[in-house]
Enzyme design. Structure first.
Site, PDB file in Angstrom:
ATOM      1  N   GLU A  25       1.073  -1.117  -0.066  1.00 34.49           N
ATOM      2  CA  GLU A  25      -0.047   0.327   0.424  1.00 34.49           C
ATOM      3  C   GLU A  25       1.180   1.897   0.035  1.00 34.49           C
ATOM      4  O   GLU A  25       0.198   1.884  -1.016  1.00 34.49           O
ATOM      5  CB  GLU A  25      -1.268   0.272   1.365  1.00 34.49           C
ATOM      6  CG  GLU A  25      -1.706  -1.446   1.125  1.00 34.49           C
ATOM      7  CD  GLU A  25      -2.785  -0.466  -0.169  1.00 34.49           C
ATOM      8  OE1 GLU A  25      -2.876   0.434  -1.255  1.00 34.49           O
ATOM      9  OE2 GLU A  25      -3.478  -1.804  -0.301  1.00 34.49           O
ATOM     10  N   GLN A  64       0.616   6.789  -5.064  1.00 38.56           N
ATOM     11  CA  GLN A  64       0.422   8.057  -6.439  1.00 38.56           C
ATOM     12  C   GLN A  64       2.198   7.051  -7.825  1.00 38.56           C
ATOM     13  O   GLN A  64       2.746   7.498  -8.125  1.00 38.56           O
ATOM     14  CB  GLN A  64       1.688   9.295  -6.068  1.00 38.56           C
ATOM     15  CG  GLN A  64       1.104  10.060  -4.998  1.00 38.56           C
ATOM     16  CD  GLN A  64       1.047  10.972  -3.853  1.00 38.56           C
ATOM     17  OE1 GLN A  64       1.979  11.021  -3.817  1.00 38.56           O
ATOM     18  NE2 GLN A  64       1.224  12.188  -4.857  1.00 38.56           N
ATOM     19  N   THR A  65       1.942   5.223  -7.500  1.00 35.53           N
ATOM     20  CA  THR A  65       2.836   4.784  -7.849  1.00 35.53           C
ATOM     21  C   THR A  65       1.775   4.143  -8.706  1.00 35.53           C
ATOM     22  O   THR A  65       0.823   3.530  -8.395  1.00 35.53           O
ATOM     23  CB  THR A  65       3.729   4.490  -7.537  1.00 35.53           C
ATOM     24  OG1 THR A  65       4.351   5.810  -6.962  1.00 35.53           O
ATOM     25  CG2 THR A  65       5.427   3.807  -8.872  1.00 35.53           C
ATOM     26  N   GLY A 109      10.707   6.675  -6.243  1.00 29.08           N
ATOM     27  CA  GLY A 109      10.348   8.064  -5.915  1.00 29.08           C
ATOM     28  C   GLY A 109       9.608   7.861  -4.999  1.00 29.08           C
ATOM     29  O   GLY A 109       9.452   7.028  -3.941  1.00 29.08           O
ATOM     30  N   TYR A 110       9.257   9.873  -4.186  1.00 29.92           N
ATOM     31  CA  TYR A 110       8.534   9.704  -3.240  1.00 29.92           C
ATOM     32  C   TYR A 110       9.138   9.252  -1.868  1.00 29.92           C
ATOM     33  O   TYR A 110       8.490   7.990  -1.318  1.00 29.92           O
ATOM     34  CB  TYR A 110       7.212   9.569  -3.538  1.00 29.92           C
ATOM     35  CG  TYR A 110       6.419   9.772  -4.010  1.00 29.92           C
ATOM     36  CD1 TYR A 110       6.146  11.205  -3.793  1.00 29.92           C
ATOM     37  CD2 TYR A 110       6.399  10.069  -5.316  1.00 29.92           C
ATOM     38  CE1 TYR A 110       5.083  12.462  -5.468  1.00 29.92           C
ATOM     39  CE2 TYR A 110       5.585  10.655  -6.529  1.00 29.92           C
ATOM     40  CZ  TYR A 110       5.314  11.414  -6.379  1.00 29.92           C
ATOM     41  OH  TYR A 110       4.811  12.836  -7.645  1.00 29.92           O
ATOM     42  N   TYR A 159      -6.934   6.055   4.802  1.00 32.39           N
ATOM     43  CA  TYR A 159      -6.820   5.180   3.319  1.00 32.39           C
ATOM     44  C   TYR A 159      -5.621   3.745   3.978  1.00 32.39           C
ATOM     45  O   TYR A 159      -6.560   2.511   4.435  1.00 32.39           O
ATOM     46  CB  TYR A 159      -5.888   5.407   2.049  1.00 32.39           C
ATOM     47  CG  TYR A 159      -5.755   4.782   1.348  1.00 32.39           C
ATOM     48  CD1 TYR A 159      -6.812   3.531   0.844  1.00 32.39           C
ATOM     49  CD2 TYR A 159      -4.731   4.036   0.499  1.00 32.39           C
ATOM     50  CE1 TYR A 159      -6.971   2.892  -0.121  1.00 32.39           C
ATOM     51  CE2 TYR A 159      -5.092   3.363  -0.127  1.00 32.39           C
ATOM     52  CZ  TYR A 159      -5.473   2.515  -0.500  1.00 32.39           C
ATOM     53  OH  TYR A 159      -5.463   1.713  -1.341  1.00 32.39           O
ATOM     54  N   ASP A 174      -9.618   4.869  -1.543  1.00 31.42           N
ATOM     55  CA  ASP A 174      -8.300   6.072  -2.161  1.00 31.42           C
ATOM     56  C   ASP A 174      -9.068   7.107  -3.359  1.00 31.42           C
ATOM     57  O   ASP A 174     -10.374   7.253  -3.427  1.00 31.42           O
ATOM     58  CB  ASP A 174      -7.728   5.145  -2.906  1.00 31.42           C
ATOM     59  CG  ASP A 174      -7.959   4.614  -4.107  1.00 31.42           C
ATOM     60  OD1 ASP A 174      -9.302   4.259  -4.111  1.00 31.42           O
ATOM     61  OD2 ASP A 174      -6.921   3.712  -4.079  1.00 31.42           O
ATOM     62  N   CYS A 196     -13.879   2.419 -14.216  1.00 37.06           N
ATOM     63  CA  CYS A 196     -14.869   3.551 -14.011  1.00 37.06           C
ATOM     64  C   CYS A 196     -13.337   4.712 -13.908  1.00 37.06           C
ATOM     65  O   CYS A 196     -12.658   4.607 -12.746  1.00 37.06           O
ATOM     66  CB  CYS A 196     -15.243   3.461 -12.874  1.00 37.06           C
ATOM     67  SG  CYS A 196     -15.918   4.901 -12.543  1.00 37.06           S
ATOM     68  N   CYS A 240     -18.867  -1.842 -16.879  1.00 33.44           N
ATOM     69  CA  CYS A 240     -19.297  -1.725 -15.626  1.00 33.44           C
ATOM     70  C   CYS A 240     -20.138  -2.861 -15.087  1.00 33.44           C
ATOM     71  O   CYS A 240     -21.461  -2.785 -15.813  1.00 33.44           O
ATOM     72  CB  CYS A 240     -19.176  -0.475 -14.766  1.00 33.44           C
ATOM     73  SG  CYS A 240     -19.441  -0.061 -13.466  1.00 33.44           S
TER      74      CYS A 240
END
Length: 347
Positions: free
Chosen positions: A34, A39-40, A78-79, A117, A135, A189, A199
């Site tokens: 998680e 952001q990846t 990253g991050y 989250y 999220d 979605c 869906c």
């Protein structure tokens, strides 16, 4: 709500994405996944996750690892604050929770790097606690299902999204439900134009009936990243290269070559290095340019290969690193182009 949940789980049983962290109940492995996924993209995380878990297979292994080793395994993902917080969180669990990751979301949120989250994701997937893990993907699905036009960044709208997401979570298979919501948002979605025909919730979707799906969610416009120009001289002398370990929040703990804001021609750069860093430069060769995009900054870098006189004093904040050690240091992706100005023979 029950009809939605049942339709979603049937769809998930047929269409769940295969991932190395799926189908496990190990709270540590779920926690690592998680954090990496924040952001990846999933495609990027897969190999990193496998390597990271092989290097730090248990919470204890991670808690006892030097920060530099953890950052090295995170190199390129990253991050990097995620990696530092993950290690610190592991140490916290060892010290404050006897090495056992708690199942209660409120207790999980006390651990460094774990927010609302992530706490709900770990609790639902690892421990079967029926709580919603909300999220960006889930926000989009909920806004469209209920045709919500409020700004999800505003507390009132966010609280409504959390409430509606919570009503969908079943007592049985809450972890599968939360992962199904994420998969639905990531594959069907999607932002922009969703694939409504594929869906499983299409007949129950308010935005589909209203024709507003492409407009939702109503997100605020993000600020464009600030562009910064740097000169990046890769300075070598006597089989060593000049580097520094960053203490700034951005890329903290990572090793970088000098980042000199602005742009200078070689003659001007030579004088700057002599006056500001006390270096006697023998040769400066332009080595191209590179660009790296962060979420809030864009670095435009002018690369130089610089040969300095050996036995130089160390400029303040820097270290002379033996060239053979450079490959073992955690370098951010932003520095990869600069490192490539060094020839393979120098390693």
């Amino acid at each position: 709500m029950r009809k939605m949940t049942e339709a979603l789980l049937r769809w998930y049983d047929r269409n769940a994405r295969e991932m190395p962290w799926r189908g496990i109940q190990d709270p540590y492995g779920i926690w690592v996944s998680e954090i990496m996924l924040q952001q990846t993209r999933v495609e990027t995380v897969r190999d990193y996750y496998v390597r990271f878990m092989a290097r730090f297979p248990t919470l204890k292994d991670l808690a006892e690892a030097p920060e530099g080793d953890v950052l090295k395994m995170w190199e390129g993902l990253g991050y990097y604050s995620r990696a530092r917080n993950l290690r610190e969180g592991a140490r916290q669990v060892m010290q404050e929770f006897g090495g056992e990751i708690p199942r209660d979301p409120e207790q999980l949120r006390k651990i460094r790097g774990i927010g609302p989250y992530t706490s709900c994701s770990i609790a639902s997937i690892a421990f079967g606690v029926p709580v919603p893990a909300v999220d960006g993907n889930v926000i989009r699905v909920i806004c469209r299902l209920h045709d919500l036009h409020g700004n999800p960044a505003e507390p009132r709208t966010r609280a409504e999204i959390e409430r509606l997401a919570g009503e969908l979570v079943p007592e049985e298979r809450p972890g599968d439900h939360n992962q199904a919501m994420m998969d639905l948002g990531a594959t069907v979605c999607v932002p922009g134009t969703p694939d409504c025909d594929a869906c499983p919730l299409r007949e129950m979707c308010g935005a589909r009936r209203a024709g507003t799906a492409e407009e939702l969610p109503k997100l605020p416009k993000a600020k464009p990243p600030r562009e910064i120009e740097y000169d990046v001289p890769v300075i070598t002398a006597g089989g060593r290269v000049l580097m520094r370990q960053r203490g700034e929040t951005l890329l903290q703990g990572m090793w970088c070559f000098p980042l000199l804001e602005g742009h200078r021609e070689p003659a001007e750069l030579r004088g700057f290095l002599r006056r500001k860093m006390g270096l006697s430069v023998e040769d400066i060769t332009p080595a191209g340019s590179a660009r790296h995009v962060f979420s809030h900054q864009i670095w435009r870098m002018n690369l130089y290969r610089v040969d300095a006189e050996p036995k130089e004093a160390v400029p303040e904040g820097y270290e002379w690193i033996p060239l053979a050690r450079v490959r073992d240091l955690p370098l951010p992706a932003a520095m990869k182009a600069a490192r490539e100005t060094l020839s393979p023979d120098e390693f």
